[in-house]
Design a protein around this motif. Structure first.
Motif, PDB file in Angstrom:
ATOM      1  N   ASP A 114     -11.078   2.414  39.718  1.00 39.96           N
ATOM      2  CA  ASP A 114     -11.671   1.076  39.628  1.00 39.96           C
ATOM      3  C   ASP A 114     -11.932   0.492  41.016  1.00 39.96           C
ATOM      4  O   ASP A 114     -12.993  -0.086  41.262  1.00 39.96           O
ATOM      5  N   CYS A 115     -10.965   0.621  41.911  1.00 35.65           N
ATOM      6  CA  CYS A 115     -11.121   0.093  43.275  1.00 35.65           C
ATOM      7  C   CYS A 115     -12.256   0.807  44.006  1.00 35.65           C
ATOM      8  O   CYS A 115     -13.046   0.180  44.712  1.00 35.65           O
ATOM      9  N   TYR A 116     -12.333   2.122  43.824  1.00 35.43           N
ATOM     10  CA  TYR A 116     -13.388   2.879  44.500  1.00 35.43           C
ATOM     11  C   TYR A 116     -14.766   2.448  44.017  1.00 35.43           C
ATOM     12  O   TYR A 116     -15.701   2.311  44.799  1.00 35.43           O
ATOM     13  N   ARG A 117     -14.898   2.218  42.708  1.00 36.13           N
ATOM     14  CA  ARG A 117     -16.178   1.776  42.151  1.00 36.13           C
ATOM     15  C   ARG A 117     -16.593   0.412  42.713  1.00 36.13           C
ATOM     16  O   ARG A 117     -17.775   0.108  42.774  1.00 36.13           O
ATOM     17  N   CYS A 118     -15.641  -0.411  43.116  1.00 34.99           N
ATOM     18  CA  CYS A 118     -15.937  -1.744  43.653  1.00 34.99           C
ATOM     19  C   CYS A 118     -16.361  -1.713  45.127  1.00 34.99           C
ATOM     20  O   CYS A 118     -16.852  -2.721  45.644  1.00 34.99           O
ATOM     21  N   SER A 128      -6.467   2.593  38.504  1.00 38.40           N
ATOM     22  CA  SER A 128      -6.716   1.552  39.511  1.00 38.40           C
ATOM     23  C   SER A 128      -7.466   2.114  40.716  1.00 38.40           C
ATOM     24  O   SER A 128      -8.330   1.433  41.287  1.00 38.40           O
TER      25      SER A 128
END
Length: 164
Positions: free
Chosen positions: A68-72, A65
């Motif tokens: 994923d959050c960092y990529r967003c 997670s």
């Protein structure tokens, strides 16, 4: 605690649990704490917390997670994570370091100590990397005043990362 872990694992291999009662009995028989003592509640809480973390695969979920959050995040965006358990905090710290060190050697990594009075206290030390900047070299923890207002916050740790 190691003995308790071993006995829980052994009992779990030989029995299919249909209710919670047999699981509760394992910490009772594996520890020398009487079930009517408050220390037993702390032991049982830790056992069930460990079971919950393992069954739900919470540490792997947390790690994926975070990526994923960092990529967003947009460039300049920040991701702030509050952890309440030492295992969680270790995952957050290591994942943040992995994110910023992508493609870096140790000699290119640097830590900034900012002396600007304009900067907030928690951003005084930053770790720069190719993938981003960790704004909190050390986690931000509650002050004594905060702990007096909310006892449950005592184990909280805040870590922040910023995308380049």
């Amino acid at each position: 605690m190691v003995e308790l872990r071993r006995k829980v694992l052994i009992s779990g291999k030989s029995v299919i649990y249909l209710s919670i009662s047999p699981i509760i009995s394992v910490p009772i028989f594996c520890t020398d704490i009487s079930p009517d003592m408050s220390g037993w509640i702390k032991t049982a809480t830790r056992v069930f917390q460990a079971l919950r973390i393992a069954v739900n695969d919470e540490l792997k979920t947390l790690e994926s997670s975070l990526y994923d959050c960092y990529r967003c995040l947009a460039p300049g965006g920040r991701l702030a994570v509050i952890s309440f358990h030492s295992l969680e905090d270790r995952i957050v710290k290591q994942t943040f370091l992995n994110i910023i060190n992508t493609g870096l050697t140790d000699e290119n990594k640097n830590v900034d100590s900012e002396n600007d009075d304009e900067k907030e206290a928690w951003v005084k030390q930053m770790i720069h990397g190719a993938g981003g900047v960790i704004l909190t070299k050390r986690p931000v923890t509650p002050s004594e005043d905060e702990e007096k207002l909310n006892v449950r916050c005592r184990s909280a740790k805040l870590r922040v990362i910023q995308r380049h």
